[in-house]
Design a protein around this motif. Structure first.
Motif, PDB file in Angstrom:
ATOM      1  N   TRP A   1       0.780  -0.991   0.030  1.00  0.00           N
ATOM      2  CA  TRP A   1       0.065  -0.221  -0.032  1.00  0.00           C
ATOM      3  C   TRP A   1       0.870   1.219   0.170  1.00  0.00           C
ATOM      4  O   TRP A   1       0.509   2.339  -0.570  1.00  0.00           O
ATOM      5  N   VAL A   2       2.050   1.249   0.806  1.00  0.00           N
ATOM      6  CA  VAL A   2       2.852   2.445   0.574  1.00  0.00           C
ATOM      7  C   VAL A   2       3.553   2.604  -0.734  1.00  0.00           C
ATOM      8  O   VAL A   2       3.635   3.619  -1.277  1.00  0.00           O
ATOM      9  N   GLY A   3       3.645   1.290  -1.714  1.00  0.00           N
ATOM     10  CA  GLY A   3       4.118   1.591  -2.819  1.00  0.00           C
ATOM     11  C   GLY A   3       3.210   1.919  -3.557  1.00  0.00           C
ATOM     12  O   GLY A   3       3.642   2.671  -4.492  1.00  0.00           O
TER      13      GLY A   3
ATOM     14  N   MET B   1       1.569  -6.601  -7.124  1.00  0.00           N
ATOM     15  CA  MET B   1       1.586  -6.050  -5.848  1.00  0.00           C
ATOM     16  C   MET B   1       0.515  -6.508  -5.105  1.00  0.00           C
ATOM     17  O   MET B   1       0.429  -6.815  -3.937  1.00  0.00           O
ATOM     18  N   PHE B   2      -0.590  -6.717  -5.799  1.00  0.00           N
ATOM     19  CA  PHE B   2      -2.004  -7.102  -5.287  1.00  0.00           C
ATOM     20  C   PHE B   2      -2.464  -8.181  -5.860  1.00  0.00           C
ATOM     21  O   PHE B   2      -3.620  -8.150  -6.735  1.00  0.00           O
ATOM     22  N   PRO B   3      -2.165  -9.318  -5.517  1.00  0.00           N
ATOM     23  CA  PRO B   3      -2.584 -10.665  -6.005  1.00  0.00           C
ATOM     24  C   PRO B   3      -4.192 -11.075  -5.526  1.00  0.00           C
ATOM     25  O   PRO B   3      -4.917 -11.605  -6.402  1.00  0.00           O
TER      26      PRO B   3
ATOM     27  N   THR C   1      13.767   7.991  -5.649  1.00  0.00           N
ATOM     28  CA  THR C   1      14.547   7.413  -4.221  1.00  0.00           C
ATOM     29  C   THR C   1      13.616   6.325  -3.623  1.00  0.00           C
ATOM     30  O   THR C   1      14.430   5.271  -2.916  1.00  0.00           O
ATOM     31  N   LEU C   2      12.716   6.235  -3.827  1.00  0.00           N
ATOM     32  CA  LEU C   2      11.602   5.315  -3.001  1.00  0.00           C
ATOM     33  C   LEU C   2      11.174   4.171  -3.679  1.00  0.00           C
ATOM     34  O   LEU C   2      11.247   2.933  -3.124  1.00  0.00           O
TER      35      LEU C   2
ATOM     36  N   LEU D   1       8.920  -0.736  -4.368  1.00  0.00           N
ATOM     37  CA  LEU D   1       8.365  -1.465  -5.556  1.00  0.00           C
ATOM     38  C   LEU D   1       8.848  -2.916  -5.968  1.00  0.00           C
ATOM     39  O   LEU D   1      10.380  -2.895  -5.906  1.00  0.00           O
ATOM     40  N   PRO D   2       8.417  -4.044  -6.119  1.00  0.00           N
ATOM     41  CA  PRO D   2       8.897  -5.129  -6.624  1.00  0.00           C
ATOM     42  C   PRO D   2       9.223  -5.165  -8.098  1.00  0.00           C
ATOM     43  O   PRO D   2       8.518  -4.352  -8.899  1.00  0.00           O
TER      44      PRO D   2
END
Length: 527
Positions: free
Chosen positions: A9-11, A126-128, A180-181, A186-187
């Protein structure tokens, strides 16, 4: 909530940054146009390319960039594209000639085309969980609305205190934050079985889409003559060659087997037609508010904010409704709301137009989000970037065609009704409504009032015709979506399996009953 879920969720907040960049860029450039024109003094053709070259390149490069992300990694492409977008934005900010600015806008378009497919494909990874992914797509879509809301305020402040190029510098802090983030939140995911990239196919798809968009824009701007039709015909010929090539090569740029899934195909069509009526009607609304009702550009812009806020709220409404209602029916209801909004607009007047725009936006958000979810989720995971790019390309092409077709319809109705009055006041019979209004303001008061008394009702009639035509189309698409996207019925004799295939798990809950033949046609591939 687990640590992995929290990170996702942060990603997602990080993934919203590119969406804000795209929506901000589109809006603030319009605000900066007067200052830009006064400083660089572009010709009318150069100004058109400054405004449109970005859109052209994005539309043409989406498929190639989506597939490139599948090949080299979606996170890698997203970060590279964001860095390139920031660098190109700086080039645009400090351009000293129209040619330099056009070149920078082209580079921004190439970089921007890498952002949307990458973000959608990463959301898939990220959200399966289908419900979480649909909510994530609502957040993703809402970020566009936030950019649209923030653009007038941020752009106005920057243009008040700085030069026109400051609106492009705005992208740099967001890009730096993403760079930066992104590597930490992120995968990475890609198609590990792919070994090559179809460069010839990428060039064919780019040329085909560019020619199509250019042709329909010329059709909307210049009317029915040979150049737009020849351009569109050349686009169609390239598209045929592209499809033939994709069928023959072992690793195609566009996996045509995605169209074997009827639901996916219908979702792509619904998505494109939704933006057909959206873009096609928005130009008419803008001119109606300013020219027919006499609002200033600022007043007209402020009156559009309620519909933007409605879209923002509805971005979360659609995913919420799918907990109780099959998503196919939510999509159909959204299309019905689009039709209702257009029907309200057709009645004319400020109240009806704004109310209709609000209802329209409430319907557009869930229709767009859920059809995008359907397309991305039912494609093999390894081709998520390709599927995302295909959905976005459909939006671009549908929007361009909507501007041409509905815009041409308005022009035809207006000219038929206004031609006698235009010629009586010395204007050519093909003069636009804007030209008629501008001429009326230069005439003596009585003559100007008489010209407006003819031109305004003619344009109002054209606007009503356009809105009714859009409403009829949206109603037909809503009925088709309700039938084609309804949940498949399970046979009572067939027990419900304890676990689903990966392709089924990837779909939203309305698609949980994908037919076995369709699942077999889309074998799962490791991401």
């Amino acid at each position: 909530m687990t640590m992995t879920a929290t990170k996702s969720w942060v990603g997602l907040a990080v993934l919203a940054l590119p969406c804000l960049l795209v929506s901000l860029d589109a809006e603030v450039l319009y605000l900066a146009t007067p200052q830009l024109t006064a400083d660089l003094r572009p010709t009318s053709v150069q100004l058109l390319w400054i405004m449109d070259s970005y859109v052209f390149v994005v539309a043409g490069a989406l498929i190639a960039m989506g597939v490139l992300g599948d090949r080299i990694g979606r996170r890698r492409l997203l970060l590279a594209g964001a860095g390139a977008f920031g660098a190109a934005s700086l080039l645009a900010a400090f351009a000293t000639t129209p040619g330099q600015l056009i070149a920078a806008r082209v580079l921004m378009g190439l970089a921007g085309a890498s952002l949307m497919p990458s973000t959608l494909a990463l959301i898939r990874t990220m959200f399966p969980d289908p419900r979480a992914r649909t909510v994530a797509l609502g957040v993703w879509s809402a970020s566009f609305s936030l950019g649209g809301i923030a653009a007038p305020l941020i752009g106005g402040v920057l243009l008040t205190h700085f030069w026109w190029g400051s609106v492009f510098v705005l992208a740099v802090p967001a890009v730096l934050l993403l760079l930066t983030l992104g590597p930490f939140l992120l995968p990475e995911s890609r198609d590990r079985s792919a070994t090559g990239f179809d460069i010839a196919g990428a060039l064919q798809s780019l040329a085909a889409v560019l020619l199509f968009v250019y042709g329909v824009k010329q059709l909307a701007a210049s009317g029915w003559h040979s150049v737009p039709f020849l351009t569109i015909a050349a686009s169609a010929a390239l598209a045929v060659l592209f499809v033939r090539r994709q069928r023959r090569i072992p690793q195609p740029l566009l996996d045509l087997t995605i169209f074997r899934n009827r639901r996916t195909t219908v979702a792509l069509i619904v998505n494109a037609l939704s933006f057909f009526v959206h873009y096609g009607s928005q130009i008419g609304v803008a001119q109606y508010l300013q020219l027919a009702l006499g609002l200033s550009p600022l007043q007209a812009g402020l009156w559009t904010l309620p519909s933007v806020l409605a879209y923002l709220a509805a971005s979360f409404l659609g995913p919420l409704l799918t907990r109780w209602i099959p998503a196919g029916y939510v999509i159909a209801t959204g299309l019905a709301a689009i039709a209702t909004g257009l029907a309200i607009m057709a009645m004319g007047g400020l109240t009806n137009v704004i109310t209709g725009a609000i209802v329209f936006s409430i319907g557009l958000a869930p229709a767009y989000i859920l059809t995008t979810d359907l397309v991305v989720s039912t494609a093999p995971p390894a081709r998520a970037g390709m599927a995302a790019a295909l959905a976005e390309t459909g939006c671009e092409l549908g929007g361009a065609l909507g501007i041409a077709v509905l815009g041409s319809l308005m022009v035809a109705v207006y000219r038929h009704a206004a031609a006698p009055a235009l010629t009586a006041f010395g204007l050519p019979p093909d003069a636009t409504f804007g030209e008629a209004v501008a001429t009326a303001h230069t005439l003596p008061s009585r003559a100007g009032e008489l010209l407006l008394a003819e031109a305004v009702p003619a344009y109002t009639s054209a606007f009503t015709t356009m809105a009714i035509a859009g409403a009829i189309l949206a109603t037909a698409v809503a009925a088709a979506a309700a039938i084609a996207l309804r949940p498949a019925r399970r046979s009572p004799a067939t027990p419900t399996p304890r676990s689903t295939t990966l392709a089924e798990q990837a779909g939203s809950e309305v698609l949980a009953a994908v037919a076995p033949a369709e699942s077999a046609a889309r074998p799962a591939m490791p991401a």
